[in-house]
Structures are given as C-alpha cells and as structure tokens.
Design a protein around this motif. Structure first.
Motif, PDB file in Angstrom:
ATOM      1  N   HIS A 442     124.928  87.506  86.340  1.00 49.58           N
ATOM      2  CA  HIS A 442     124.506  88.301  87.496  1.00 49.58           C
ATOM      3  C   HIS A 442     122.984  88.318  87.520  1.00 49.58           C
ATOM      4  O   HIS A 442     122.354  88.872  86.608  1.00 49.58           O
ATOM      5  CB  HIS A 442     125.051  89.725  87.380  1.00 49.58           C
ATOM      6  N   PRO A 443     122.336  87.696  88.544  1.00 52.05           N
ATOM      7  CA  PRO A 443     120.870  87.699  88.596  1.00 52.05           C
ATOM      8  C   PRO A 443     120.323  89.118  88.717  1.00 52.05           C
ATOM      9  O   PRO A 443     120.800  89.915  89.533  1.00 52.05           O
ATOM     10  CB  PRO A 443     120.568  86.880  89.859  1.00 52.05           C
ATOM     11  N   THR A 444     119.324  89.429  87.909  1.00 54.07           N
ATOM     12  CA  THR A 444     118.802  90.794  87.874  1.00 54.07           C
ATOM     13  C   THR A 444     117.450  90.790  87.173  1.00 54.07           C
ATOM     14  O   THR A 444     116.785  89.755  87.095  1.00 54.07           O
ATOM     15  CB  THR A 444     119.808  91.733  87.158  1.00 54.07           C
ATOM     16  N   ASP A 445     117.078  91.931  86.619  1.00 52.92           N
ATOM     17  CA  ASP A 445     115.821  92.089  85.888  1.00 52.92           C
ATOM     18  C   ASP A 445     116.151  92.365  84.417  1.00 52.92           C
ATOM     19  O   ASP A 445     116.677  93.431  84.088  1.00 52.92           O
ATOM     20  CB  ASP A 445     115.016  93.238  86.489  1.00 52.92           C
ATOM     21  N   LEU A 446     115.845  91.413  83.536  1.00 52.12           N
ATOM     22  CA  LEU A 446     116.168  91.573  82.119  1.00 52.12           C
ATOM     23  C   LEU A 446     115.361  92.671  81.447  1.00 52.12           C
ATOM     24  O   LEU A 446     115.736  93.144  80.371  1.00 52.12           O
ATOM     25  CB  LEU A 446     115.957  90.252  81.373  1.00 52.12           C
ATOM     26  N   ALA A 447     114.280  93.108  82.064  1.00 54.72           N
ATOM     27  CA  ALA A 447     113.461  94.153  81.457  1.00 54.72           C
ATOM     28  C   ALA A 447     114.227  95.457  81.312  1.00 54.72           C
ATOM     29  O   ALA A 447     113.865  96.298  80.481  1.00 54.72           O
ATOM     30  CB  ALA A 447     112.201  94.385  82.287  1.00 54.72           C
ATOM     31  N   GLN A 448     115.305  95.648  82.087  1.00 56.95           N
ATOM     32  CA  GLN A 448     116.074  96.882  81.999  1.00 56.95           C
ATOM     33  C   GLN A 448     117.042  96.897  80.820  1.00 56.95           C
ATOM     34  O   GLN A 448     117.636  97.936  80.535  1.00 56.95           O
ATOM     35  CB  GLN A 448     116.848  97.107  83.302  1.00 56.95           C
ATOM     36  N   ASP A 452     110.628  97.529  75.696  1.00 63.08           N
ATOM     37  CA  ASP A 452     109.365  97.175  76.345  1.00 63.08           C
ATOM     38  C   ASP A 452     108.530  96.227  75.481  1.00 63.08           C
ATOM     39  O   ASP A 452     107.901  95.292  75.992  1.00 63.08           O
ATOM     40  CB  ASP A 452     108.558  98.437  76.657  1.00 63.08           C
ATOM     41  N   PHE A 453     108.514  96.473  74.163  1.00 68.50           N
ATOM     42  CA  PHE A 453     107.701  95.626  73.292  1.00 68.50           C
ATOM     43  C   PHE A 453     108.228  94.198  73.284  1.00 68.50           C
ATOM     44  O   PHE A 453     107.456  93.240  73.159  1.00 68.50           O
ATOM     45  CB  PHE A 453     107.632  96.191  71.870  1.00 68.50           C
ATOM     46  N   VAL A 455     109.842  92.693  75.842  1.00 68.85           N
ATOM     47  CA  VAL A 455     109.489  92.111  77.134  1.00 68.85           C
ATOM     48  C   VAL A 455     108.025  91.649  77.127  1.00 68.85           C
ATOM     49  O   VAL A 455     107.706  90.525  77.530  1.00 68.85           O
ATOM     50  CB  VAL A 455     109.733  93.126  78.267  1.00 68.85           C
ATOM     51  N   ALA A 456     107.133  92.511  76.659  1.00 68.07           N
ATOM     52  CA  ALA A 456     105.710  92.162  76.627  1.00 68.07           C
ATOM     53  C   ALA A 456     105.457  90.956  75.722  1.00 68.07           C
ATOM     54  O   ALA A 456     104.680  90.057  76.062  1.00 68.07           O
ATOM     55  CB  ALA A 456     104.899  93.369  76.151  1.00 68.07           C
ATOM     56  N   ALA A 457     106.114  90.931  74.571  1.00 70.64           N
ATOM     57  CA  ALA A 457     105.905  89.830  73.627  1.00 70.64           C
ATOM     58  C   ALA A 457     106.414  88.514  74.202  1.00 70.64           C
ATOM     59  O   ALA A 457     105.742  87.474  74.104  1.00 70.64           O
ATOM     60  CB  ALA A 457     106.595  90.140  72.308  1.00 70.64           C
ATOM     61  N   MET A 458     107.568  88.525  74.829  1.00 71.73           N
ATOM     62  CA  MET A 458     108.113  87.289  75.388  1.00 71.73           C
ATOM     63  C   MET A 458     107.265  86.791  76.557  1.00 71.73           C
ATOM     64  O   MET A 458     107.071  85.581  76.723  1.00 71.73           O
ATOM     65  CB  MET A 458     109.563  87.491  75.810  1.00 71.73           C
TER      66      MET A 458
END
Length: 539
Positions: A442-448, A452-453, A455-458
């Motif tokens: 399901h296309p979406t936002d993986l940040a959810q 947070d750390f 997401v920022a690192a990747m």
C-alpha cells in the motif's frame, strides 16, 4: 597434500590456466604436478573492468617435502588442513536416564539434534510449528490469502526462519575447528549442491532447503532421535539443589503435559517472544541486546549486476551481484545493508496477528527480477530501550503494529518510492520498480512506521549509497516496511560451559539466544552446544 591460497586469474581464463598457474606458483614443472582440486573460489570485482577469480587449491606434487622446504616461510603454501569433524563424546552403552531435549527445529536445533544423535544420545526435538511442508502451505496462506497462522509461519516450524531466506551459508565467525565444514558437508549429504563446498559465498535457496531439512530429520530419526511438532514449551520446572543452585528438571508443554529433562538446548529462534517472556518470568538470566530496524529496499537485479560487474554482468560464474554497504550518520547512527537477497523477493515475515514485518528470500537460481536487502539502522539498549531486558520486543511490536495500520490493516505492507521518501512526501503510486512483496503493498509514508532517528539516518545515507552504487538512490526504487527481525533483541547469557548463567541444565543456543546471526553461524553454535551437552552428560 598442499594448499595454495590467493592464486589469482582473470575471469575469462581457459581451463588449462589454473594448473599452469599452480606450477608457476610452486616453481615446479607440469610433470611434477600430480593432481589439483579447487578448495575455494571467490571473485574480486573491485575493478569491474578487470574482474579476477581468486582460488585456494589443494595439490598433490611428486616431492611434497621439497616444495614445503622451499616455501617454509610462505603462509600461502602450507599443508592442507584436516577439516574432518571429530566427535567429542559418545553416549554410554547403557544409555542415559533422561534424553537430552532440543527446543526448536531451526538450523541451530537441527544441528544440535543431529550431533547428539550421531553421538548416540537419541535427542527429543520439540517445535511449536509444523513439519516443513505443512508449514510451507501455512506460510503461503499468508502470502496469497492474508491468513496468518501464529504457530506455523515464516518464523515457526521445521527449518526455522532460515528456510524462507536466501539460504546464505557464509558468516564472519572464526572457526579454528572447521565446524562450518561439518555443516556444509552435512548439507551436501542432505541434497545441497556440492558447489557450496568451494564457493566463497555459497547459498542454497528455499526450495532446496525444504528437501534438505526433511532428509536431515530422517537421518536423526534413524539414529534414534525423536521429533514432536506442534509442541510449544510454556514453562520450566526448576528446582534448587542443596547448594542453592537452580537446575532445570522438566518442561511444561502447552498440552498440559510435563516432559522430564535435565539437559535442554534452547534453540528457539529470534521471534519466540512469548517464550522469551516465559523464560524471563521463570528467572532465567536474560539481558537486552542490540539489533536494527528499517525497511526492505528493492532494485532491478540488472541495475546491481551492471553497477558491480560492468560488461561482465550476467556472467554465469559471477552469478547475480551482491552488495554490502554502510554509512555512519551525523546523528550517531549507522545505516547498513542487511541480508541482501540477489534475484529474490520480499516476503511477509510476521508471526503475530495485527503486525507487519518483512524479510528477504531467494531461490538457488537467484533469477527473480529484483534484488532486495534490508536497509536498517543500528539501535542499542542503553540508548533506545534501557531498563528492561524485554523492552526491545516492545519496540519491535510497536513499529510492526504501526506498519500494519499504514499498510491498510490487511497484512499488506506500507511501501514508498525512494524519491518520495527523500522528499518527505507520501507516495500515492509506485513507479518503474515493481515490488515483489506478497500479499501486496500500500503506497504511503514510511516515516509513520519508523523511528524519527531511523528516517533521518536513512535519508542521509541513501544519496551516499547512490554514489557508491549507481542507481541505488533512483527515485523509483521501492522501500517496503518494516524490517524488525534482524536479530534477537535479547541474549540468554551463558557461561564457558554453554549453560545459562543461573540455570544449570539449560543451554541457550543460536540466534534466539543471541549467539548467532544466520544459517551457518546458528548451525555451528548448535554443534558447539550439542558438544557441551554431551560432555555434561558423560561427565
């Protein structure tokens, strides 16, 4: 017999080039070379315009003593090591009062059971899941119909989690006794291709693993071992001796029965979370252990082949290209590739209802359209889940539950185009890279569904990886979440005798106990623990 190492030849060398290179290396004539056998072959593609093959070769020569004397200070020419396995004990002819019990039929439990059976101890092997072929049907039930069986899935059942993987058979363990060779030899006996004995990065693939696991079970049973499937251990019977030392005396099964046991191998795998909690409640010493969290990332395999091998992409000797990458980020985190599966698929790997977890799998041919690997961020207990040895499990569950919701609460996985991920916007559709995950994405936002750390690192690491591997950070690359089962979040610490620090007779083993990472290292650990059990029994 002599072993020559680091013998390098061009990728496209003719067959006769190898014996000629051996003669040059040893400074002998062709008539003095009696026979040669390839012990190991690897490829060196650091320069993709001039790829080299690197051999280790075992040779017979007419005057071995003279050659050895000539190269006595050269570590590249030595006597061939003796890699034959030597058993450390043998069961008494009168038998033992209580048969050793192995909990778990994954790679670690399989080899613990096999070695104990070969030494005559007739082990009892328990597994909460089903025999491998029935388990495979249940696993496909999740992949095809979104129906999860919590006791029979990618994580639980005969063969363990390694059955549904790339079947990699290499690791970084230091093994002076060549126990890895014992593992590979037994796999070949069970039907693995003989090439695994010589390739530097051998693999098997899921379909072959299924038949091999069945063959090894038959061997164990023929030697007096006993399997009990669909049998979950829900408690321990622990007694305290006159010296105040805790000792295991039996196992409480989910059927209500108690199995007497005083030598128990704990090979439960990295996802037996309820068993972890039971052991902790029973007072077995456990501590939190680092693991990693992230996503599965997919690229067309042809991109990776071209990036790694250039004009030689597709060469049958080289096979499907792999990669290993890492980046240390400004926020103190490390992003790295994990469990890379060339020519494979991303699979649903959850074992709990209402949660989504991913893993990678390949067949022996590695000829599927995409390459995939875990793109994960290292985390550690002191920083991310302090104070409770089981807190890492809670962390895994939290993000797996978030992924389930983000994927539509149907066991579909949340997915995102890499370009959208870097831009911080949800994906509404996917691009040219077709995801392989079943039962769908399901296309979406993986940040959810990531910290947070992470997401920022990747987001920092992906452009770096794109400079190392052209196309790695292409906007249409697919990222699928979440990858949480990289390793066990706990360690059941053991002493030098391989027994639990505070519970005698309990032998923590393999990946679930925090002592392995992958099929080969788990299998080797199973051998070591079986040897410790045997020594303990015979005194």
């Amino acid at each position: 017999m002599l072993r020559i190492t680091e013998l390098t030849l061009p990728l496209h060398h003719p067959e006769e080039a190898l014996p000629a290179a051996i003669c040059r290396r040893l400074r002998i004539t062709p008539r003095e070379l009696v026979r040669h056998v390839i012990a190991r072959r690897a490829s060196d593609a650091r320069d993709k315009t001039d790829i080299q093959l690197v051999y280790s070769v075992d040779v017979n020569v007419r005057d071995e003593a003279a050659v050895l004397a000539r190269f006595r200070k050269d570590r590249g020419v030595q006597r061939t090591p003796d890699t034959r396995y030597q058993f450390v004990a043998k069961a008494p002819e009168s038998g033992v009062s209580l048969r050793p019990v192995v909990i778990g039929a994954g790679p670690c439990g399989l080899f613990a059971g096999l070695i104990l059976a070969q030494m005559g101890f007739r082990p009892i092997i328990l597994d909460r899941g089903k025999v491998v072929r029935e388990r495979t049907k249940d696993t496909w039930g999740l992949w095809r119909r979104s129906v999860l069986n919590p006791e029979s899935n990618v994580q639980f059942g005969e063969g363990g989690a390694g059955t549904f993987s790339d079947g990699k058979l290499y690791s970084r363990i230091k093994d002076s006794r060549h126990l890895d060779r014992k593992v590979l030899t037994e796999f070949v006996k069970a039907g693995a291709p003989p090439e695994i004995l010589t390739e530097a990065h051998p693999h098997i693939g899921t379909f072959r693993l299924v038949t091999m696991v069945e063959s090894m079970r038959e061997t164990i049973e023929q030697l007096g071992g006993e399997y009990r499937f669909s049998t979950r251990v829900d408690g321990l019977d622990i007694a305290t001796d006159a010296e105040g030392k805790r000792r295991v005396r039996g196992l409480h099964l989910h059927t209500g029965d108690t199995l007497e046991a005083d030598h128990v191998v704990l090979a439960i795998g990295h996802s037996a979370r309820d068993t972890f909690a039971m052991l902790h409640a029973a007072g077995v010493y456990v501590e939190a252990k680092p693991f990693a969290i992230g996503v599965r990332i997919e690229h067309p395999q042809s991109w990776i082949d071209k990036a790694r091998f250039g004009a030689d992409a597709g060469n049958s000797i080289l096979g499907a290209a792999e990669y290993h990458i890492s980046h240390h980020c400004k926020n103190g985190r490390t992003v790295y590739s994990f469990c890379m599966c060339p020519g494979g698929t991303v699979v649903a790997a959850t074992s709990e209802e209402g949660r989504v977890a991913t893993n990678g799998m390949s067949q022996y041919s590695r000829n599927e359209r995409n390459a995939n690997s875990g793109l994960v961020v290292a985390i550690d207990p002191a920083r991310d889940y302090p104070g409770d040895p089981l807190a890492g499990i809670a962390l895994q569950r939290h993000w797996e539950s978030a992924a389930y919701v983000a994927g539509g609460s149907s066991y579909k996985a949340p997915a995102q185009r890499l370009g959208d991920f870097l831009a911080g916007r949800p994906s509404e559709s996917l691009g040219s890279v077709v995801p392989s995950y079943r039962p769908g994405v399901h296309p979406t936002d993986l940040a959810q569904c990531l910290p947070d750390f992470a997401v920022a690192a990747m987001r920092e690491a992906l452009p770096v990886f794109g400079r190392q591997i052209p196309g790695y950070d292409h906007p249409d690359v697919v990222m699928t979440g979440v990858e949480t089962r990289t390793s066990s979040p706990v360690r059941f610490t053991r002493g030098d005798d391989f027994q639990s620090l505070n519970t005698a007779g309990l032998f923590p083993a393999g990946e679930g106990a925090g002592y392995a990472g992958g099929i080969l290292s788990a299998s080797v650990d199973g051998i070591k623990v079986a040897e410790a059990v045997a020594r303990s029994i015979v005194g």
